[in-house]
Design an enzyme around this catalytic site. Sequence first.
Site, PDB file in Angstrom:
ATOM      1  N   LYS A  20     -25.244 -11.644  17.714  1.00 55.90           N
ATOM      2  CA  LYS A  20     -25.859 -12.598  18.645  1.00 55.90           C
ATOM      3  C   LYS A  20     -26.679 -11.838  19.694  1.00 55.90           C
ATOM      4  O   LYS A  20     -26.567 -10.613  19.824  1.00 55.90           O
ATOM      5  CB  LYS A  20     -24.753 -13.460  19.254  1.00 55.90           C
ATOM      6  CG  LYS A  20     -24.001 -14.310  18.191  1.00 55.90           C
ATOM      7  CD  LYS A  20     -22.885 -15.125  18.826  1.00 55.90           C
ATOM      8  CE  LYS A  20     -22.154 -15.981  17.792  1.00 55.90           C
ATOM      9  NZ  LYS A  20     -21.097 -16.810  18.413  1.00 55.90           N
ATOM     10  N   TYR A  60     -25.703 -24.553  13.652  1.00 53.84           N
ATOM     11  CA  TYR A  60     -24.475 -25.029  14.317  1.00 53.84           C
ATOM     12  C   TYR A  60     -24.320 -26.551  14.228  1.00 53.84           C
ATOM     13  O   TYR A  60     -23.644 -27.145  15.071  1.00 53.84           O
ATOM     14  CB  TYR A  60     -24.470 -24.577  15.781  1.00 53.84           C
ATOM     15  CG  TYR A  60     -24.045 -23.132  15.974  1.00 53.84           C
ATOM     16  CD1 TYR A  60     -22.823 -22.662  15.474  1.00 53.84           C
ATOM     17  CD2 TYR A  60     -24.844 -22.237  16.683  1.00 53.84           C
ATOM     18  CE1 TYR A  60     -22.422 -21.343  15.658  1.00 53.84           C
ATOM     19  CE2 TYR A  60     -24.443 -20.904  16.873  1.00 53.84           C
ATOM     20  CZ  TYR A  60     -23.223 -20.472  16.366  1.00 53.84           C
ATOM     21  OH  TYR A  60     -22.831 -19.170  16.555  1.00 53.84           O
ATOM     22  N   ASN A 123     -19.652 -13.990  22.631  1.00 49.72           N
ATOM     23  CA  ASN A 123     -18.699 -13.331  21.729  1.00 49.72           C
ATOM     24  C   ASN A 123     -19.358 -12.496  20.625  1.00 49.72           C
ATOM     25  O   ASN A 123     -18.750 -12.218  19.597  1.00 49.72           O
ATOM     26  CB  ASN A 123     -17.663 -14.333  21.193  1.00 49.72           C
ATOM     27  CG  ASN A 123     -18.271 -15.461  20.404  1.00 49.72           C
ATOM     28  OD1 ASN A 123     -19.490 -15.483  20.175  1.00 49.72           O
ATOM     29  ND2 ASN A 123     -17.459 -16.399  19.968  1.00 49.72           N
ATOM     30  N   HIS A 126     -21.340 -13.667  14.839  1.00 47.91           N
ATOM     31  CA  HIS A 126     -21.002 -14.858  14.054  1.00 47.91           C
ATOM     32  C   HIS A 126     -20.607 -14.438  12.644  1.00 47.91           C
ATOM     33  O   HIS A 126     -21.188 -13.505  12.092  1.00 47.91           O
ATOM     34  CB  HIS A 126     -22.225 -15.789  13.959  1.00 47.91           C
ATOM     35  CG  HIS A 126     -22.071 -16.831  12.874  1.00 47.91           C
ATOM     36  ND1 HIS A 126     -21.395 -18.006  13.088  1.00 47.91           N
ATOM     37  CD2 HIS A 126     -22.451 -16.850  11.567  1.00 47.91           C
ATOM     38  CE1 HIS A 126     -21.392 -18.711  11.954  1.00 47.91           C
ATOM     39  NE2 HIS A 126     -22.024 -18.028  11.021  1.00 47.91           N
ATOM     40  N   GLU A 137     -25.626 -20.719   4.972  1.00 53.85           N
ATOM     41  CA  GLU A 137     -26.213 -19.994   6.104  1.00 53.85           C
ATOM     42  C   GLU A 137     -27.158 -18.882   5.641  1.00 53.85           C
ATOM     43  O   GLU A 137     -28.214 -18.666   6.254  1.00 53.85           O
ATOM     44  CB  GLU A 137     -25.082 -19.445   6.996  1.00 53.85           C
ATOM     45  CG  GLU A 137     -24.336 -20.580   7.697  1.00 53.85           C
ATOM     46  CD  GLU A 137     -23.033 -20.156   8.378  1.00 53.85           C
ATOM     47  OE1 GLU A 137     -22.713 -18.952   8.395  1.00 53.85           O
ATOM     48  OE2 GLU A 137     -22.327 -21.051   8.878  1.00 53.85           O
TER      49      GLU A 137
HETATM   50  N1  UDP Z   1     -18.433 -21.728  21.581  1.00 50.09           N
HETATM   51  C1  UDP Z   1     -18.505 -21.920  22.959  1.00 50.09           C
HETATM   52  N2  UDP Z   1     -17.499 -22.614  23.570  1.00 50.09           N
HETATM   53  C2  UDP Z   1     -16.444 -23.138  22.892  1.00 50.09           C
HETATM   54  C3  UDP Z   1     -16.380 -22.936  21.503  1.00 50.09           C
HETATM   55  C4  UDP Z   1     -17.386 -22.233  20.877  1.00 50.09           C
HETATM   56  O1  UDP Z   1     -19.438 -21.459  23.588  1.00 50.09           O
HETATM   57  O2  UDP Z   1     -15.567 -23.752  23.506  1.00 50.09           O
HETATM   58  C5  UDP Z   1     -19.507 -20.981  20.913  1.00 50.09           C
HETATM   59  C6  UDP Z   1     -19.059 -19.552  20.570  1.00 50.09           C
HETATM   60  O3  UDP Z   1     -20.183 -18.681  20.725  1.00 50.09           O
HETATM   61  C7  UDP Z   1     -18.660 -19.677  19.121  1.00 50.09           C
HETATM   62  C8  UDP Z   1     -19.676 -20.691  18.609  1.00 50.09           C
HETATM   63  O4  UDP Z   1     -19.842 -21.603  19.685  1.00 50.09           O
HETATM   64  O5  UDP Z   1     -18.713 -18.427  18.446  1.00 50.09           O
HETATM   65  C9  UDP Z   1     -19.269 -21.418  17.360  1.00 50.09           C
HETATM   66  O6  UDP Z   1     -18.003 -21.998  17.552  1.00 50.09           O
HETATM   67  P1  UDP Z   1     -16.898 -21.918  16.397  1.00 50.09           P
HETATM   68  O7  UDP Z   1     -15.772 -22.810  16.788  1.00 50.09           O
HETATM   69  O8  UDP Z   1     -17.533 -22.150  15.065  1.00 50.09           O
HETATM   70  O9  UDP Z   1     -16.367 -20.393  16.519  1.00 50.09           O
HETATM   71  P2  UDP Z   1     -16.556 -19.130  15.559  1.00 50.09           P
HETATM   72  O10 UDP Z   1     -16.592 -19.633  14.143  1.00 50.09           O
HETATM   73  O11 UDP Z   1     -17.834 -18.443  15.964  1.00 50.09           O
HETATM   74  O12 UDP Z   1     -15.360 -18.252  15.842  1.00 50.09           O
HETATM   75 MG    MG Z   2     -17.778 -21.151  13.284  1.00 50.97          MG
END
Ligand code: UDP
Ligand code: MG
Length: 160
Positions: A20, A60, A123, A126, A137
């Site tokens: 990211k 997303y 974080n 991805h 994707e």
């Molecule tokens: N995210 C966020 N706040 C939240 C949950 C998710 O900003 O409460 C962002 C975070 O960058 C995350 C992304 O949205 O990596 C996608 O969310 P997902 O639940 O798919 O998490 P991931 O698969 O990336 O662990």
């Molecule tokens: Mg995810």
Amino acid sequence: AVPRGIVASAEVEQTYIMIKPDGVQRGLVGEIISRFEKKGFLLKGLKLYQCSKDLAQEHYKDLKDKPFFPRVVDYITSGPVVCMAWEGDGVVASARKLIGATNPLQAEPGTIRGDLAVRTGRNVVHGSDSPDNGKREIALWFKEGELSQWESVQIPWLIE
Ligand code: UDP
Ligand code: MG
């Protein structure tokens, strides 16, 4: 196991991994790529890319009703990302383990997020959450011809 050389590439599991914009800005590109390389997965696609809002929203789309959706779209479009396609048996689930929990404060030490990040909204990386999403994707982020078909010389030393 069938020797990889005679497995049609369409049947080989692939995942979409993306560094990211914070990972790029913080100089973590090499470190993050290294984790997947050292594990023994095979890099089939790689580019630095500034994505559009449309692409971020499509990527997303499962989160479109979440309150943080506009913020995550802003985050992903805030600078260039590194797009990667990684291949290997079980790569989708294994990459998720290497990446660690969504909230970096809950991610285990030794994982990318556990070692390199502190906030869910920053974080750094991805990873696709299922083989079907891996395919979806990779098709979304890479154009025809951007993926390379190649066989690593390490394969006999990775897979018995
Ligand atoms: N995210 C966020 N706040 C939240 C949950 C998710 O900003 O409460 C962002 C975070 O960058 C995350 C992304 O949205 O990596 C996608 O969310 P997902 O639940 O798919 O998490 P991931 O698969 O990336 O662990
Ligand atoms: Mg995810």
